[in-house]
Design a protein around this motif. Structure first.
Motif, PDB file in Angstrom:
ATOM      1  N   ALA A 116      22.019  43.725  23.679  1.00 45.32           N
ATOM      2  CA  ALA A 116      21.400  42.623  22.944  1.00 45.32           C
ATOM      3  C   ALA A 116      21.187  42.997  21.485  1.00 45.32           C
ATOM      4  N   PHE A 117      20.770  44.225  21.247  1.00 44.76           N
ATOM      5  CA  PHE A 117      20.523  44.731  19.899  1.00 44.76           C
ATOM      6  C   PHE A 117      21.821  44.749  19.089  1.00 44.76           C
ATOM      7  N   LEU A 118      22.885  45.320  19.676  1.00 43.83           N
ATOM      8  CA  LEU A 118      24.157  45.446  18.969  1.00 43.83           C
ATOM      9  C   LEU A 118      24.805  44.085  18.734  1.00 43.83           C
ATOM     10  N   HIS A 119      24.708  43.185  19.714  1.00 47.65           N
ATOM     11  CA  HIS A 119      25.280  41.850  19.547  1.00 47.65           C
ATOM     12  C   HIS A 119      24.582  41.075  18.437  1.00 47.65           C
ATOM     13  N   ALA A 120      23.260  41.212  18.367  1.00 50.36           N
ATOM     14  CA  ALA A 120      22.510  40.521  17.324  1.00 50.36           C
ATOM     15  C   ALA A 120      22.915  41.038  15.943  1.00 50.36           C
ATOM     16  N   LEU A 121      23.054  42.341  15.808  1.00 48.50           N
ATOM     17  CA  LEU A 121      23.471  42.919  14.526  1.00 48.50           C
ATOM     18  C   LEU A 121      24.872  42.449  14.154  1.00 48.50           C
ATOM     19  N   LYS A 122      25.774  42.443  15.138  1.00 50.16           N
ATOM     20  CA  LYS A 122      27.154  42.046  14.879  1.00 50.16           C
ATOM     21  C   LYS A 122      27.237  40.598  14.418  1.00 50.16           C
ATOM     22  N   ASN A 123      26.367  39.753  14.958  1.00 54.19           N
ATOM     23  CA  ASN A 123      26.386  38.327  14.621  1.00 54.19           C
ATOM     24  C   ASN A 123      25.404  37.959  13.515  1.00 54.19           C
ATOM     25  N   ASN A 124      24.867  39.009  12.837  1.00 52.87           N
ATOM     26  CA  ASN A 124      23.941  38.810  11.720  1.00 52.87           C
ATOM     27  C   ASN A 124      22.716  37.991  12.106  1.00 52.87           C
ATOM     28  N   LYS A 125      22.213  38.240  13.313  1.00 45.80           N
ATOM     29  CA  LYS A 125      21.014  37.555  13.783  1.00 45.80           C
ATOM     30  C   LYS A 125      19.814  38.484  13.704  1.00 45.80           C
ATOM     31  N   ASN A 126      18.628  37.892  13.677  1.00 46.79           N
ATOM     32  CA  ASN A 126      17.414  38.700  13.697  1.00 46.79           C
ATOM     33  C   ASN A 126      17.290  39.431  15.042  1.00 46.79           C
ATOM     34  N   VAL A 127      16.849  40.684  14.966  1.00 51.66           N
ATOM     35  CA  VAL A 127      16.671  41.479  16.179  1.00 51.66           C
ATOM     36  C   VAL A 127      15.172  41.669  16.387  1.00 51.66           C
ATOM     37  N   ASP A 128      14.593  40.822  17.193  1.00 47.44           N
ATOM     38  CA  ASP A 128      13.151  40.836  17.394  1.00 47.44           C
ATOM     39  C   ASP A 128      12.798  41.419  18.754  1.00 47.44           C
ATOM     40  N   THR A 129      11.703  42.158  18.791  1.00 54.05           N
ATOM     41  CA  THR A 129      11.166  42.624  20.065  1.00 54.05           C
ATOM     42  C   THR A 129      10.702  41.422  20.880  1.00 54.05           C
ATOM     43  N   GLY A 130      11.015  41.429  22.170  1.00 52.15           N
ATOM     44  CA  GLY A 130      10.611  40.314  23.018  1.00 52.15           C
ATOM     45  C   GLY A 130      11.451  40.233  24.271  1.00 52.15           C
ATOM     46  N   VAL A 131      11.454  39.066  24.912  1.00 50.34           N
ATOM     47  CA  VAL A 131      12.138  38.868  26.188  1.00 50.34           C
ATOM     48  C   VAL A 131      13.582  38.416  25.946  1.00 50.34           C
ATOM     49  N   TYR A 132      14.516  39.081  26.615  1.00 50.54           N
ATOM     50  CA  TYR A 132      15.932  38.758  26.528  1.00 50.54           C
ATOM     51  C   TYR A 132      16.497  38.589  27.939  1.00 50.54           C
ATOM     52  N   GLU A 133      17.548  37.808  28.045  1.00 51.42           N
ATOM     53  CA  GLU A 133      18.258  37.640  29.321  1.00 51.42           C
ATOM     54  C   GLU A 133      19.424  38.616  29.365  1.00 51.42           C
ATOM     55  N   ILE A 134      19.531  39.367  30.454  1.00 55.35           N
ATOM     56  CA  ILE A 134      20.658  40.280  30.616  1.00 55.35           C
ATOM     57  C   ILE A 134      21.348  39.975  31.943  1.00 55.35           C
ATOM     58  N   ARG A 135      22.623  40.343  32.019  1.00 50.35           N
ATOM     59  CA  ARG A 135      23.397  40.202  33.249  1.00 50.35           C
ATOM     60  C   ARG A 135      23.765  41.615  33.709  1.00 50.35           C
ATOM     61  N   LEU A 136      23.256  42.010  34.861  1.00 53.54           N
ATOM     62  CA  LEU A 136      23.489  43.348  35.382  1.00 53.54           C
ATOM     63  C   LEU A 136      24.941  43.498  35.840  1.00 53.54           C
ATOM     64  N   LEU A 137      25.340  44.745  36.129  1.00 51.02           N
ATOM     65  CA  LEU A 137      26.700  44.980  36.603  1.00 51.02           C
ATOM     66  C   LEU A 137      26.955  44.294  37.942  1.00 51.02           C
ATOM     67  N   SER A 138      25.892  44.027  38.688  1.00 54.01           N
ATOM     68  CA  SER A 138      26.017  43.277  39.939  1.00 54.01           C
ATOM     69  C   SER A 138      26.150  41.785  39.678  1.00 54.01           C
ATOM     70  N   LEU A 139      26.129  41.398  38.387  1.00 48.83           N
ATOM     71  CA  LEU A 139      26.225  40.020  37.903  1.00 48.83           C
ATOM     72  C   LEU A 139      24.953  39.216  38.105  1.00 48.83           C
ATOM     73  N   GLU A 140      23.872  39.852  38.533  1.00 46.89           N
ATOM     74  CA  GLU A 140      22.589  39.158  38.642  1.00 46.89           C
ATOM     75  C   GLU A 140      21.965  39.036  37.252  1.00 46.89           C
ATOM     76  N   ILE A 141      21.384  37.881  36.972  1.00 44.93           N
ATOM     77  CA  ILE A 141      20.767  37.621  35.670  1.00 44.93           C
ATOM     78  C   ILE A 141      19.254  37.789  35.782  1.00 44.93           C
ATOM     79  N   ILE A 142      18.669  38.580  34.892  1.00 41.04           N
ATOM     80  CA  ILE A 142      17.225  38.776  34.894  1.00 41.04           C
ATOM     81  C   ILE A 142      16.703  38.754  33.462  1.00 41.04           C
ATOM     82  N   ASP A 143      15.392  38.514  33.318  1.00 43.06           N
ATOM     83  CA  ASP A 143      14.720  38.626  32.027  1.00 43.06           C
ATOM     84  C   ASP A 143      14.138  40.025  31.896  1.00 43.06           C
ATOM     85  N   VAL A 144      14.313  40.624  30.718  1.00 41.70           N
ATOM     86  CA  VAL A 144      13.745  41.946  30.453  1.00 41.70           C
ATOM     87  C   VAL A 144      13.022  41.921  29.111  1.00 41.70           C
ATOM     88  N   TYR A 145      12.092  42.835  28.947  1.00 42.66           N
ATOM     89  CA  TYR A 145      11.398  42.964  27.666  1.00 42.66           C
ATOM     90  C   TYR A 145      12.088  44.066  26.872  1.00 42.66           C
TER      91      TYR A 145
END
Length: 295
Positions: A116-145
């Motif tokens: 999430a950090f690297l993608h935000a930098l690559k797309n010139n977006k703000n990188v703020d501490t907080g809740v992000y959605e990630i997709r695990l290698l098992s393809l399950e989607i969860i919210d993480v801080y």
């Protein structure tokens, strides 16, 4: 005469290579994953192959090999040939219905907070501490801080205690699935932590303001703590210890005694430090955090 023969030989070689590439790109052209019950395809030509392996047992193992390769954007798996291919390309197209291909994408979604950090930098977006959605290698989607400021950012927080509002004296199943509020106090869940730390990871532990840096990996169904290097922080995580709770405790009843799930060795005196143990009443400020970051 010799020149003619050489021309014929070169033409044959070119034809063979061309046919080989056509065969490969025909058989290994699409990569798919499920997203809201729709399928998408990703082209992957032979010129974009990073690696080809024929010793990979299944599609998830192939996906993980791609994940550990810095340049790999797509993993392609052929079950019949146990063939795993890693590619740099990731161009979306409609996906033909081909049940013989079991393949996954990698970099179209965040697999952890570092992504999430690297993608935000690559797309010139703000990188703020907080809740992000990630997709695990098992393809399950969860919210993480995600902590995007400490030590360069990109940390996935797996435990946080800041005010005593959440009970951490929970059952093994609760610790396995996670509990609490990801925006406040929480435990991410052993099965999710195991996935997030499957790649080599560094760990930052804050215990009442004191900072420890170590490694972190969980093994097997008992989530045994593993550390791949000597560390003076082993008093917090004793290598080889399984994760225990009051309903799946050690012979010394360490989880019951300290009031929270933790890594305790069998047949040893209970260590005093348990970041999930009984702390303080609600409203009194405490500062316990565990976060991990892929190396």
């Amino acid at each position: 005469m010799k020149e003619t023969n050489m021309t014929v030989i070169l033409l044959c070689i070119w034809t063979f290579v061309t046919l080989l590439n056509v065969t490969l790109t025909t058989n290994i052209h699409w990569t798919k994953f499920r997203l809201e019950d729709e399928s998408y395809g990703i082209t992957c030509s032979s010129s974009e192959y990073l690696f080809i392996r024929n010793d990979v047992p299944d599609e998830m193992a192939c996906s993980k090999i791609c994940f550990l390769h810095n340049k790999c954007l797509t993993s392609v798996y052929q079950p019949e040939d146990v063939l795993c291919i890693g590619c740099e390309a990731m161009s979306f197209h409609p996906l033909p219905n081909d049940p013989n291909l079991l393949q996954y994408t990698r970099r179209d979604f965040n697999v952890d907070c570092k992504d999430a950090f690297l993608h935000a930098l690559k797309n010139n977006k703000n990188v703020d501490t907080g809740v992000y959605e990630i997709r695990l290698l098992s393809l399950e989607i969860i919210d993480v801080y995600c902590d995007m400021t400490t030590g360069g950012g990109g940390w996935t927080v797996i435990q946080r205690r800041i005010n005593g509002s959440t009970s951490f004296n929970e059952s093994f199943s609760a610790y396995e699935d996670g509990f609490g509020d990801v925006r406040d106090e929480f435990w991410l869940g052993l099965r999710y932590i195991q996935e997030v730390t499957d790649a080599p990871s560094e760990t930052r532990v804050v215990e009442d303001g004191r900072v420890y840096l170590t490694n972190f990996k969980l093994l097997g169904e008992h989530y045994i703590f593993s550390n791949d290097e000597d560390s003076k922080e082993e008093s917090l995580f004793e290598v080889g210890s399984r994760f225990v709770t009051y309903d799946q405790d050690t012979t010394m009843k360490c989880a019951t005694e300290t009031g929270g799930g933790w890594w305790f060795p069998d047949n040893k005196t209970c260590q005093e430090r348990n970041l999930n143990g009984v702390k303080v009443a609600f409203g009194i400020k405490i500062n316990n955090t565990i976060m991990v970051r892929r190396k």
